[in-house]
Design an enzyme around this catalytic site. Structure first.
Site, PDB file in Angstrom:
ATOM      1  N   ASN A 143      72.461  97.948  23.694  1.00 50.46           N
ATOM      2  CA  ASN A 143      72.578  98.546  25.027  1.00 50.46           C
ATOM      3  C   ASN A 143      72.249 100.028  25.022  1.00 50.46           C
ATOM      4  O   ASN A 143      72.498 100.727  24.039  1.00 50.46           O
ATOM      5  CB  ASN A 143      73.996  98.371  25.578  1.00 50.46           C
ATOM      6  CG  ASN A 143      74.256  96.932  25.999  1.00 50.46           C
ATOM      7  OD1 ASN A 143      73.413  96.062  25.804  1.00 50.46           O
ATOM      8  ND2 ASN A 143      75.429  96.682  26.546  1.00 50.46           N
ATOM      9  N   ILE A 144      71.792 100.506  26.157  1.00 54.64           N
ATOM     10  CA  ILE A 144      71.363 101.904  26.236  1.00 54.64           C
ATOM     11  C   ILE A 144      72.496 102.857  25.868  1.00 54.64           C
ATOM     12  O   ILE A 144      72.276 103.898  25.253  1.00 54.64           O
ATOM     13  CB  ILE A 144      70.777 102.209  27.637  1.00 54.64           C
ATOM     14  CG1 ILE A 144      70.003 103.518  27.598  1.00 54.64           C
ATOM     15  CG2 ILE A 144      71.854 102.227  28.710  1.00 54.64           C
ATOM     16  CD1 ILE A 144      69.017 103.667  28.735  1.00 54.64           C
ATOM     17  N   LYS A 145      73.734 102.483  26.177  1.00 52.83           N
ATOM     18  CA  LYS A 145      74.845 103.411  25.901  1.00 52.83           C
ATOM     19  C   LYS A 145      75.067 103.614  24.398  1.00 52.83           C
ATOM     20  O   LYS A 145      75.562 104.650  23.979  1.00 52.83           O
ATOM     21  CB  LYS A 145      76.140 102.967  26.570  1.00 52.83           C
ATOM     22  CG  LYS A 145      76.749 101.701  26.007  1.00 52.83           C
ATOM     23  CD  LYS A 145      78.056 101.416  26.702  1.00 52.83           C
ATOM     24  CE  LYS A 145      78.816 100.259  26.078  1.00 52.83           C
ATOM     25  NZ  LYS A 145      78.275  98.937  26.399  1.00 52.83           N
ATOM     26  N   GLY A 146      74.686 102.648  23.583  1.00 55.32           N
ATOM     27  CA  GLY A 146      74.661 102.848  22.141  1.00 55.32           C
ATOM     28  C   GLY A 146      76.008 102.936  21.465  1.00 55.32           C
ATOM     29  O   GLY A 146      77.000 102.365  21.920  1.00 55.32           O
ATOM     30  N   PHE A 147      76.058 103.732  20.384  1.00 54.45           N
ATOM     31  CA  PHE A 147      77.243 103.756  19.511  1.00 54.45           C
ATOM     32  C   PHE A 147      77.223 105.037  18.685  1.00 54.45           C
ATOM     33  O   PHE A 147      76.156 105.478  18.246  1.00 54.45           O
ATOM     34  CB  PHE A 147      77.191 102.521  18.591  1.00 54.45           C
ATOM     35  CG  PHE A 147      78.346 102.398  17.655  1.00 54.45           C
ATOM     36  CD1 PHE A 147      79.614 102.042  18.112  1.00 54.45           C
ATOM     37  CD2 PHE A 147      78.182 102.642  16.291  1.00 54.45           C
ATOM     38  CE1 PHE A 147      80.683 101.914  17.233  1.00 54.45           C
ATOM     39  CE2 PHE A 147      79.239 102.517  15.404  1.00 54.45           C
ATOM     40  CZ  PHE A 147      80.500 102.165  15.883  1.00 54.45           C
TER      41      PHE A 147
END
Ligand code: B12
Length: 266
Positions: A143-147
């Site tokens: 997902n674009i929000k990432g980690f």
């Protein structure tokens, strides 16, 4: 364990030098060998159960073994924390780990490699297979929000991400990978009860080998917190990622492998 960081641009196949050290655990004072472990016994909480916990720890090489916490866990089960001394030493030069053998690239660099080598977007199909509904890990990568402060693969302009979510069957995964023309298939397995993660991964890799000619098979990447990264060959996948993986590591790995395949084909 002290492992030297790989160089920024390691040569293909180069092994980083590892500094060897002999170590033992640290609890109260350096090198005292003190460790803490936890486990559950199928016994109601009483003195016998505590004695059994201490005996188990003794048999595992902990001496002395002190039960520092015991809590009933429903009918007939007790959870223990045992603290004590072990006498084993570890030689870090004999530790086997999977070192990162590819350079870490920025999203901009990843996009550039894909544009120059592939001349089309890299297609990534991902999801959780079997009955596993733990999507947070695969979403952290895709997902674009990432980690961990890094954007996920959806952020990369030259990567097309198809995230199938939870509980995807292996036949559906293969079908979708074929329909999308996947370059890489990313599978997450978090539940490890009865080795479900290993069985599901083997089933998945066998299905891809059956469905594709060897030279056209997408890269198979599996990840989850309880995978052993050294097991890729045994599981029939190209790479295993474990705890704390970041999207940038995965993106860098994918373009590294994609570039190598491209070079071999031309
Ligand atoms: C959140 C959670 C849930 C949520 C999941 C919501 C969701 N949409 O994901 C809900 C409530 C639904 C749930 C349900 C269950 N859960 Co649960 N859950 C958790 C919990 C608390 C956190 C997991 C998590 O999100 N971690 C955060 C992510 C970011 O970390 P990660 O998954 O490790 O991912 C990272 C890496 O591993 C890696 N990675 C992961 N996948 C992939 C894939 C690729 C391709 C790559 C490259 C990398 C990669 O990259 C990620 C980023 O670094 C854990 C306990 C824990 N603290 O870990 C239990 C845990 C995983 N759950 C567990 C269990 C048992 C269950 C249930 C069976 C409980 C029940 N009896 O109903 C059900 C099973 C549901 C199902 N069908 O799967 C057990 C699993 C035990 C085991 N050994 O198998 C755990 C460990 C809890 C425990 N201690 O008992 N759970």
């Amino acid at each position: 364990m002290t492992v030297t960081e790989p160089a920024a641009q390691p040569q293909e196949g180069a092994q980083p030098q590892r500094e060897g050290r002999i170590v033992r655990p640290y609890g109260d004072t350096t090198g005292d060998g003190m460790v803490q472990m936890s486990f559950t016994l199928p016994l109601p909480h009483d003195k016998v159960a505590e004695g059994a916990a201490a005996q188990l720890a003794n048999k595992m090489g902990m001496d002395p073994a002190l039960v520092v916490h015991a809590k009933p866990m429903g009918d007939g089960y007790t959870f223990f924390v045992v603290y004590g001394r072990v006498h084993h030493l570890v030689d870090t030069s004999t530790v086997e780990v999977v070192e990162r053998d590819y350079p870490l690239l920025t999203p901009k660099e990843v996009n550039l490699v894909i544009r120059e080598r592939l001349r089309r977007r890299l297609v990534v199909v991902g999801g959780c297979i079997g009955t596993d509904a733990h999507t947070v890990g695969i979403d952290a990568i895709l997902n674009i929000k990432g980690f961990a402060g890094e954007k996920g693969l959806e952020y990369y302009r030259e990567v097309k991400v198809v995230n199938l979510g939870a509980q995807v069957s292996v036949p559906d995964l293969v079908e979708r990978a074929q329909a999308e023309g996947a370059d890489a298939v990313l599978v997450s397995q978090v539940v490890t009860q009865r080795d479900a993660h290993l069985l599901n991964t083997r089933e998945m890799s066998a299905a891809f080998r059956e469905a594709y000619p060897a030279e056209r098979r997408p890269l198979l990447v599996v990840g989850g917190p309880r995978f052993d990264e050294t097991m890729a060959g045994e599981l029939g996948v190209d790479r295993v990622f474990s705890r704390g993986t970041t999207p940038g590591e995965v993106a860098s790995y994918l373009v590294h492998r994609m570039a190598a395949r491209h070079a071999a084909a031309s």
